[in-house]
Design a protein around this motif. Structure first.
Motif, mmCIF file in Angstrom:
data_model
loop_
_atom_site.group_PDB
_atom_site.id
_atom_site.type_symbol
_atom_site.label_atom_id
_atom_site.label_comp_id
_atom_site.label_asym_id
_atom_site.label_seq_id
_atom_site.Cartn_x
_atom_site.Cartn_y
_atom_site.Cartn_z
ATOM 1 N N ASP A 49 14.972 -26.313 144.673
ATOM 2 C CA ASP A 49 16.067 -25.711 145.431
ATOM 3 C C ASP A 49 16.692 -24.643 144.527
ATOM 4 O OD1 ASP A 49 18.123 -25.173 147.166
ATOM 5 O OD2 ASP A 49 19.323 -26.912 146.568
ATOM 6 N N VAL A 50 16.517 -23.382 144.908
ATOM 7 C CA VAL A 50 17.046 -22.290 144.080
ATOM 8 C C VAL A 50 18.402 -21.869 144.650
ATOM 9 C CG1 VAL A 50 16.641 -19.976 143.172
ATOM 10 C CG2 VAL A 50 14.705 -21.522 143.562
ATOM 11 N N VAL A 51 19.430 -22.023 143.817
ATOM 12 C CA VAL A 51 20.791 -21.679 144.236
ATOM 13 C C VAL A 51 21.163 -20.364 143.561
ATOM 14 C CG1 VAL A 51 23.185 -22.453 144.307
ATOM 15 C CG2 VAL A 51 21.326 -24.139 144.324
ATOM 16 N N THR A 52 21.540 -19.366 144.352
ATOM 17 C CA THR A 52 21.760 -18.047 143.762
ATOM 18 C C THR A 52 23.249 -17.703 143.705
ATOM 19 O OG1 THR A 52 21.498 -16.978 145.911
ATOM 20 C CG2 THR A 52 19.522 -17.206 144.566
ATOM 21 N N TYR A 53 23.618 -17.032 142.635
ATOM 22 C CA TYR A 53 24.995 -16.565 142.447
ATOM 23 C C TYR A 53 24.928 -15.068 142.131
ATOM 24 C CZ TYR A 53 25.655 -21.590 141.635
ATOM 25 O OH TYR A 53 25.649 -22.955 141.731
ATOM 26 N N ASP A 54 25.124 -14.257 143.140
ATOM 27 C CA ASP A 54 25.017 -12.816 142.965
ATOM 28 C C ASP A 54 26.381 -12.266 142.544
ATOM 29 O OD1 ASP A 54 24.305 -10.182 143.025
ATOM 30 O OD2 ASP A 54 23.952 -10.082 145.184
ATOM 31 N N VAL A 55 26.835 -12.733 141.391
ATOM 32 C CA VAL A 55 28.179 -12.367 140.933
ATOM 33 C C VAL A 55 28.146 -12.073 139.442
ATOM 34 C CG1 VAL A 55 29.394 -13.782 142.634
ATOM 35 C CG2 VAL A 55 28.747 -14.782 140.431
ATOM 36 N N ARG A 56 29.184 -11.423 138.992
ATOM 37 C CA ARG A 56 29.383 -11.258 137.553
ATOM 38 C C ARG A 56 30.095 -12.526 137.075
ATOM 39 N NH1 ARG A 56 33.658 -10.165 134.678
ATOM 40 N NH2 ARG A 56 33.373 -9.319 132.587
ATOM 41 N N LEU A 57 29.533 -13.160 136.048
ATOM 42 C CA LEU A 57 30.149 -14.365 135.522
ATOM 43 C C LEU A 57 31.449 -13.979 134.824
ATOM 44 C CD1 LEU A 57 29.187 -17.335 135.440
ATOM 45 C CD2 LEU A 57 28.416 -16.913 133.117
ATOM 46 N N GLY A 58 32.550 -14.574 135.262
ATOM 47 C CA GLY A 58 33.833 -14.231 134.655
ATOM 48 C C GLY A 58 34.725 -15.433 134.548
ATOM 49 N N ALA A 59 35.887 -15.201 133.945
ATOM 50 C CA ALA A 59 36.834 -16.306 133.746
ATOM 51 C C ALA A 59 37.271 -16.899 135.080
ATOM 52 C CB ALA A 59 38.050 -15.802 132.968
ATOM 53 N N ASP A 60 37.230 -16.091 136.145
ATOM 54 C CA ASP A 60 37.713 -16.569 137.440
ATOM 55 C C ASP A 60 36.711 -17.491 138.144
ATOM 56 O OD1 ASP A 60 36.010 -14.371 137.547
ATOM 57 O OD2 ASP A 60 36.677 -13.821 139.561
ATOM 58 N N ASN A 61 35.423 -17.415 137.771
ATOM 59 C CA ASN A 61 34.449 -18.199 138.531
ATOM 60 C C ASN A 61 33.599 -19.131 137.681
ATOM 61 O OD1 ASN A 61 32.611 -16.482 137.267
ATOM 62 N ND2 ASN A 61 32.282 -15.195 139.072
ATOM 63 N N ILE A 62 33.662 -19.009 136.349
ATOM 64 C CA ILE A 62 32.667 -19.707 135.533
ATOM 65 C C ILE A 62 32.767 -21.224 135.648
ATOM 66 C CG2 ILE A 62 34.048 -19.607 133.385
ATOM 67 C CD1 ILE A 62 31.307 -19.195 131.925
ATOM 68 N N LEU A 63 33.978 -21.767 135.704
ATOM 69 C CA LEU A 63 34.105 -23.229 135.752
ATOM 70 C C LEU A 63 33.550 -23.782 137.060
ATOM 71 C CD1 LEU A 63 37.623 -23.738 134.123
ATOM 72 C CD2 LEU A 63 35.397 -24.264 133.128
ATOM 73 N N ASP A 64 33.764 -23.051 138.145
ATOM 74 C CA ASP A 64 33.226 -23.493 139.439
ATOM 75 C C ASP A 64 31.703 -23.409 139.452
ATOM 76 O OD1 ASP A 64 35.676 -24.044 140.484
ATOM 77 O OD2 ASP A 64 35.940 -22.053 141.368
ATOM 78 N N ILE A 65 31.175 -22.324 138.883
ATOM 79 C CA ILE A 65 29.721 -22.127 138.939
ATOM 80 C C ILE A 65 28.980 -23.168 138.103
ATOM 81 C CG2 ILE A 65 27.838 -20.569 138.268
ATOM 82 C CD1 ILE A 65 29.575 -18.238 139.218
#
Lengths: 393, 92
Positions: A218-234
């Motif tokens: 199962d490939v889960v994609t995150y087409d985002v820039r990893l940043g302080a606002d999203n890293i903990l959730d990702i």
């Protein structure tokens, strides 16, 4: 010459038997050993039982139950094969073996707990056959891989080989974070992508390649820039993170977030003809800041896009990262925890250097206080002000 | 006393392209001073204005980080090997 009945009677006189009612309280304390055939086992098992068909008992038991003094409850369908198996175990030196009278049939009829095991499909047994042959992996290890979640940061030079090998190995969930699109200059090394994908989102291209290779994944994609606002959730919920990012601020940010979430990071980095790999296992070994208290100023740290990189190099380094990820998932061997592996392609040498955990590390030391906030080029640890806000640098 | 210093590719341009350089010195500090005296272009990459090693440069005597030995005062013997490992962030 003894008849079957005589042999069974003789065997039972040389072993101990217990009833399911007396065996049940021992679940969790004793090792339950299921010696039936695979098709029987697949119909249902006692939770937590170790499965070795009786025909493989002698050859496999030392690997699966290494402690000869461990209490073992052997069962089969009705109590006959387990009686013979118990005798064999005694002959192999196991000191505390009982056979469960009435077997799984009586256990089930008496309404005791059982589960249907997760077993591999015939296609999976075929696909992962070479893993299953390895005693260190086996069917159990393969099940673990299929249940494992690995997050790849970057679908580029390092991420490509790592993703391909982890998908081929049957890692069940592979997350990929990348906000880039495929460019012709990527194809010299980023083997997830191809000419037809130029202009596509890298995560989409990666998903196509990996799914075509192994539909189990199962490939889960995150087409985002990893940043302080999203890293903990990702990163939340992943078992291991494979770091193939390309800049210092993101690597420091990842370090802080992985410490907070207690997720091990397999670090890889490359430059021209040289690569480095290590494992940062939060609080069980050094962290990125223990290895590298400060990043170099940008003028002393040219990126691959400025300085060049031999295309095969990330293939080597990313593949080693995949090995380390699998070792962590299966608890195999000696991971590169507290060691930095430095690869020099021109000399063709691999060298190991010690990396120690710094007791005064501002990220993982005793008095560390982690704050997740964006880093600038200096990547200095964020200071927390008295009101709980983060000081600007 | 001759000590061998292994340079990473990123620093070789400042050292006439050499991968290893042999210099004399009884401590890491002496060896580094001799190294940057011979190749002044390396100074800024290795040492700060006060002559201390940059925090982003890791130096190992054999496989041990000199930070956990005696830093620049770490004593060296003839034939010791120092490796300089650069901080590298590339991955794409």
């Amino acid at each position: 010459m003894a008849s079957f009945r005589e042999l069974l009677k003789q065997t039972k006189s040389e072993i101990r038997e217990i009833q399911p009612a007396d065996a049940e309280p021992r679940v969790g304390e004793a090792t339950f050993l299921d010696v039936r055939e695979l098709d029987e086992f697949q119909q249902g098992m006692i939770p937590g039982a170790v499965f070795i068909p009786r025909g493989h008992l002698e050859s496999q038991v030392e690997n699966k139950i290494p402690d000869r003094d461990a209490p073992v409850v052997v069962y089969c369908a009705g109590g006959t094969r387990s009686a013979f198996a118990a005798k064999t175990l005694q002959e192999l030196g196991y000191t505390d073996v009982v056979s469960m009278a009435g077997g799984f049939g009586r256990w089930k009829n008496e309404g005791r707990a059982w589960i249907t095991p997760n077993t591999l499909s015939p296609e999976q047994r075929d696909r992962y056959g070479r893993h299953i042959l390895l005693p260190e992996v086996g069917e159990e290890g393969q099940q673990k891989l299929l249940g494992a979640k690995v997050l790849l940061l970057g679908a580029g030079g390092l991420g490509s080989p790592a993703a391909l090998y982890l998908a081929a190995a049957g890692v069940g969930t592979i997350g990929i974070v990348d906000m880039d699109v495929v460019d012709a200059s990527n194809l010299q090394r980023q083997i997830l992508h191809n000419l037809e994908r130029i202009g596509d989102r890298k995560v989409d291209s990666a998903k196509k390649t990996l799914t075509a290779l192994n539909p189990d994944v199962d490939v889960v994609t995150y087409d985002v820039r990893l940043g302080a606002d999203n890293i903990l959730d990702i990163i939340d919920g992943y078992d291991v993170i494979v770091d193939g990012t390309d800049n210092f601020p993101t690597r420091y940010l990842l370090n802080d977030a992985s410490l907070l979430k207690h997720i091990p990071v397999v670090h890889g980095s490359i430059f021209r003809f040289e690569g480095q790999v290590t494992v940062f296992d939060p609080y069980n070994g050094p962290c990125y800041r223990c290895l590298l208290p400060e990043p170099p100023p940008p003028e002393l740290a040219p990126s691959c896009s400025e300085a060049g990189v031999l295309g095969v190099l990330p293939g080597i380094v990313g593949s080693i990262q995949a090995i380390e990820a699998i070792k962590l998932l299966l608890d195999l061997g000696e991971p590169l925890r507290g060691r930095l592996l430095a690869y020099d392609a021109l000399e063709e040498t691999f060298r190991n250097f010690k990396v120690r955990r710094d007791p005064n590390c501002p990220a993982c030391g005793e008095n560390a206080h982690i704050v997740i906030a964006e880093y600038d080029d200096l990547c200095m640890p964020h200071a927390v002000l008295a009101d709980g806000t983060v000081a600007a640098h | 006393m001759a000590v061998e210093i292994k340079l990473p590719t990123v620093l070789r341009a400042q050292a006439d392209g050499q991968a290893t350089v042999a210099v004399d010195g009884a401590t890491v500090g002496e060896v580094f001073n001799a190294l940057v005296a011979r190749y002044p272009g390396l100074r800024g990459n290795l040492l700060d204005d006060s002559g201390s090693l940059h925090k982003f440069v890791n130096v190992y005597k054999d496989d041990d980080d000199i930070r956990y030995l005696d830093g620049l005062d770490t004593k060296l013997a003839d034939g010791d090997v120092l490796s300089i490992l650069p901080a590298v962030a590339g991955g794409a």
